[in-house]
Design a protein around this motif. Sequence first.
Motif, PDB file in Angstrom:
ATOM      1  N   VAL A  51       0.839  -1.066  -0.151  1.00 11.22           N
ATOM      2  CA  VAL A  51      -0.003  -0.013   0.040  1.00 11.22           C
ATOM      3  C   VAL A  51       1.105   1.173   0.055  1.00 11.22           C
ATOM      4  O   VAL A  51       1.590   1.553   1.161  1.00 11.22           O
ATOM      5  CB  VAL A  51      -0.829   0.053   1.350  1.00 11.22           C
ATOM      6  CG1 VAL A  51      -1.875   1.229   1.261  1.00 11.22           C
ATOM      7  CG2 VAL A  51      -1.856  -1.254   1.056  1.00 11.22           C
ATOM      8  N   VAL A  62      -8.716  -1.976   0.076  1.00 11.88           N
ATOM      9  CA  VAL A  62      -9.326  -1.040  -0.604  1.00 11.88           C
ATOM     10  C   VAL A  62     -10.520  -0.509   0.156  1.00 11.88           C
ATOM     11  O   VAL A  62     -10.753   0.892   0.494  1.00 11.88           O
ATOM     12  CB  VAL A  62      -9.788  -1.510  -2.021  1.00 11.88           C
ATOM     13  CG1 VAL A  62     -10.682  -0.435  -2.637  1.00 11.88           C
ATOM     14  CG2 VAL A  62      -8.791  -1.613  -3.082  1.00 11.88           C
ATOM     15  N   GLU A  87     -12.510   8.578  -6.607  1.00 12.03           N
ATOM     16  CA  GLU A  87     -11.430   7.399  -6.890  1.00 12.03           C
ATOM     17  C   GLU A  87     -10.544   7.392  -6.001  1.00 12.03           C
ATOM     18  O   GLU A  87     -10.453   8.032  -4.942  1.00 12.03           O
ATOM     19  CB  GLU A  87     -10.772   7.713  -8.463  1.00 12.03           C
ATOM     20  CG  GLU A  87      -9.857   8.980  -8.081  1.00 12.03           C
ATOM     21  CD  GLU A  87      -8.974   9.197  -9.300  1.00 12.03           C
ATOM     22  OE1 GLU A  87      -8.918   8.407 -10.323  1.00 12.03           O
ATOM     23  OE2 GLU A  87      -7.971  10.099  -9.298  1.00 12.03           O
ATOM     24  N   ASN A  88     -10.004   6.142  -5.773  1.00  8.60           N
ATOM     25  CA  ASN A  88      -8.952   5.740  -4.813  1.00  8.60           C
ATOM     26  C   ASN A  88      -7.651   6.612  -4.920  1.00  8.60           C
ATOM     27  O   ASN A  88      -7.252   7.204  -6.030  1.00  8.60           O
ATOM     28  CB  ASN A  88      -8.211   4.388  -4.885  1.00  8.60           C
ATOM     29  CG  ASN A  88      -9.396   3.254  -4.762  1.00  8.60           C
ATOM     30  OD1 ASN A  88     -10.471   3.467  -4.040  1.00  8.60           O
ATOM     31  ND2 ASN A  88      -9.169   2.131  -5.341  1.00  8.60           N
ATOM     32  N   SER A 104      -2.265   3.733  -3.781  1.00  9.36           N
ATOM     33  CA  SER A 104      -1.997   2.560  -4.803  1.00  9.36           C
ATOM     34  C   SER A 104      -1.639   1.134  -4.202  1.00  9.36           C
ATOM     35  O   SER A 104      -1.061   1.058  -3.011  1.00  9.36           O
ATOM     36  CB  SER A 104      -0.603   3.092  -5.673  1.00  9.36           C
ATOM     37  OG  SER A 104      -1.014   4.076  -6.238  1.00  9.36           O
ATOM     38  N   ILE A 105      -2.130   0.178  -4.568  1.00  8.78           N
ATOM     39  CA  ILE A 105      -1.775  -0.994  -4.163  1.00  8.78           C
ATOM     40  C   ILE A 105      -1.118  -2.073  -5.382  1.00  8.78           C
ATOM     41  O   ILE A 105      -1.610  -2.081  -6.168  1.00  8.78           O
ATOM     42  CB  ILE A 105      -3.350  -2.057  -4.031  1.00  8.78           C
ATOM     43  CG1 ILE A 105      -4.171  -1.563  -2.799  1.00  8.78           C
ATOM     44  CG2 ILE A 105      -2.683  -3.520  -3.246  1.00  8.78           C
ATOM     45  CD1 ILE A 105      -5.194  -1.886  -2.204  1.00  8.78           C
ATOM     46  N   TRP A 149      -1.717  12.976  -4.161  1.00 13.49           N
ATOM     47  CA  TRP A 149      -2.421  11.631  -3.178  1.00 13.49           C
ATOM     48  C   TRP A 149      -1.461  11.999  -1.778  1.00 13.49           C
ATOM     49  O   TRP A 149      -0.405  12.209  -1.918  1.00 13.49           O
ATOM     50  CB  TRP A 149      -2.210  10.571  -3.846  1.00 13.49           C
ATOM     51  CG  TRP A 149      -3.268  10.236  -4.908  1.00 13.49           C
ATOM     52  CD1 TRP A 149      -4.169  10.922  -5.334  1.00 13.49           C
ATOM     53  CD2 TRP A 149      -3.345   8.865  -5.672  1.00 13.49           C
ATOM     54  NE1 TRP A 149      -4.804  10.555  -6.558  1.00 13.49           N
ATOM     55  CE2 TRP A 149      -4.156   8.930  -6.704  1.00 13.49           C
ATOM     56  CE3 TRP A 149      -2.458   7.844  -5.648  1.00 13.49           C
ATOM     57  CZ2 TRP A 149      -4.546   8.232  -7.593  1.00 13.49           C
ATOM     58  CZ3 TRP A 149      -2.680   6.452  -6.381  1.00 13.49           C
ATOM     59  CH2 TRP A 149      -3.840   6.990  -7.546  1.00 13.49           C
ATOM     60  N   MET A 151      -9.013   1.169   3.413  1.00 12.06           N
ATOM     61  CA  MET A 151      -8.409   2.528   3.263  1.00 12.06           C
ATOM     62  C   MET A 151      -9.323   3.669   2.721  1.00 12.06           C
ATOM     63  O   MET A 151      -9.082   4.867   3.123  1.00 12.06           O
ATOM     64  CB  MET A 151      -7.400   2.359   2.015  1.00 12.06           C
ATOM     65  CG  MET A 151      -6.026   1.407   2.313  1.00 12.06           C
ATOM     66  SD  MET A 151      -5.119   2.416   3.855  1.00 12.06           S
ATOM     67  CE  MET A 151      -4.354   3.779   2.679  1.00 12.06           C
ATOM     68  N   ARG A 152     -10.421   3.018   1.642  1.00 13.02           N
ATOM     69  CA  ARG A 152     -11.362   4.329   1.529  1.00 13.02           C
ATOM     70  C   ARG A 152     -11.982   4.639   2.724  1.00 13.02           C
ATOM     71  O   ARG A 152     -12.495   5.859   2.857  1.00 13.02           O
ATOM     72  CB  ARG A 152     -12.388   3.646   0.525  1.00 13.02           C
ATOM     73  CG  ARG A 152     -11.769   3.424  -0.851  1.00 13.02           C
ATOM     74  CD  ARG A 152     -12.715   2.939  -1.906  1.00 13.02           C
ATOM     75  NE  ARG A 152     -13.822   3.903  -2.207  1.00 13.02           N
ATOM     76  CZ  ARG A 152     -13.735   4.781  -3.013  1.00 13.02           C
ATOM     77  NH1 ARG A 152     -12.595   5.055  -3.898  1.00 13.02           N
ATOM     78  NH2 ARG A 152     -14.758   5.562  -3.199  1.00 13.02           N
ATOM     79  N   GLU A 188      -6.937  -7.672  -1.342  1.00 12.35           N
ATOM     80  CA  GLU A 188      -6.889  -6.621  -2.037  1.00 12.35           C
ATOM     81  C   GLU A 188      -8.186  -5.586  -2.016  1.00 12.35           C
ATOM     82  O   GLU A 188      -8.379  -4.513  -1.568  1.00 12.35           O
ATOM     83  CB  GLU A 188      -6.536  -6.577  -3.619  1.00 12.35           C
ATOM     84  CG  GLU A 188      -6.502  -5.179  -4.262  1.00 12.35           C
ATOM     85  CD  GLU A 188      -5.898  -5.567  -5.667  1.00 12.35           C
ATOM     86  OE1 GLU A 188      -5.896  -4.296  -6.247  1.00 12.35           O
ATOM     87  OE2 GLU A 188      -5.783  -6.355  -6.067  1.00 12.35           O
ATOM     88  N   ALA A 189      -9.406  -6.454  -2.079  1.00 13.06           N
ATOM     89  CA  ALA A 189     -10.573  -5.931  -1.972  1.00 13.06           C
ATOM     90  C   ALA A 189     -10.963  -5.257  -0.489  1.00 13.06           C
ATOM     91  O   ALA A 189     -11.392  -4.443  -0.441  1.00 13.06           O
ATOM     92  CB  ALA A 189     -11.961  -6.731  -2.236  1.00 13.06           C
TER      93      ALA A 189
END
Length: 413
Positions: free
Chosen positions: A67, A253, A267-268, A271-272, A86, A256-257, A249-250
């Motif tokens: 991450v 995400v 959008e995110n 980065s992953i 970011w 983190m969101r 990963e899901a």
Amino acid sequence: MKFIRQTFESFRFAWQALKSNLTRTILSLLGVTVGIFAIVAVFTIVDSLERNIKESLSAIGDKVLYVQKWPWGFGGEYQWWRYFQWPSPSYAEYKYLYDNLEMASAVAVMDFRGGTTVKRGSNSMEALIQGVSYEYNEISDVPIALGRYFSPIETDGARNVAIIGAEVAETLFPNQDPIGKEFKLAGNRFVVVGQQVKKGESLLDIGGNPDTKCLIPYGAFAKLFQSGRPDPDIVVKGYETDEGLQELEAEIVGLMRTRRGLKPRQENNFSINRPEAAAQAIAGIFSVLTVAGWVIGSFSILVGGFGIANIMFVSVKERTNLIGIQKSLGAKNYFILFQFLFEAVMLSLVGGLVGILLVYLGSFIPLGTLDIRLSMGNILLGLGVSSVIGILSGIIPALMAARLDPVIAIRAK
């Protein structure tokens, strides 16, 4: 038994024919030698590069996700102006993921600082300083030669302890056991609790060469080097059952969101990154090199194959009278066929063996940090290609010889 005996006799005739025309034999096999050398040499170098790079990639962990602020770019337009805005991952986000991730087997935070001087007395060198949390050794291999890994108390308490690389130990503590001894890092005293196994030079040191690295607790690293804007990496290791790490990963995400308060349509802003993405990009380069090796070698092999075919046509013409005598004495067509086919295959195989031998001898030539190894697979590939070229080059002349009429062949001059 008769068939086996005659096959062996055909082999013996072919061998005698090659020995009786030694100069012609040597000149004929040169084309195959160059072709097999080109193919096997390219394949050997590509395999050695791939093995070296994969070993380097394994140092950053298996089944892990990074991450980070910046995505890893492998082709295409890199939109740095978007990523620049970011926010960087934070220690608080690491703790949040550590406390809430259910699909992860380990979560760690780490950061780097290169070109930092470490010193003890009059001995000093520039080292790569890496701050890590306690779980780091569950994600990336940290082979300890002397001493031990960090304890949870040392990492949680941000104590001034270090695990040093072999080259750092040799420079700061020559001919000494470094465990329990002190050295200075950024003006602060650190105690050595462990020394890593010496790795030596490699072609690609992703994450830094451990021989010139100092691992310290992340808290101690933050106090020394993160007075400005910290930019640590959060590393998450998945379970073996999570194929492709898609579930992990899901989950990352989503968390983190939530942590950053992103709305559904936003959008995110993180980065992953996946190490296997780097491996896939490198595999594409290797595929191109492999094709290039086949193309380069094919031209030489084609020339060599035509050379062998030409020699076999000449041999059939020179030995037409002998073929007629053999047939008149009862020799079967397959006996004549095998003589010339074996001759062509042996000629090609000898050329292939010489080419493989040249690659083997070339593997002893030092190429920096690249370790060249001729694998059994590449040896078998070279022998297999040589055999096929021999068969293709010799089959038509051999068929012509086998179908000669014995009466007409005996009268030939």
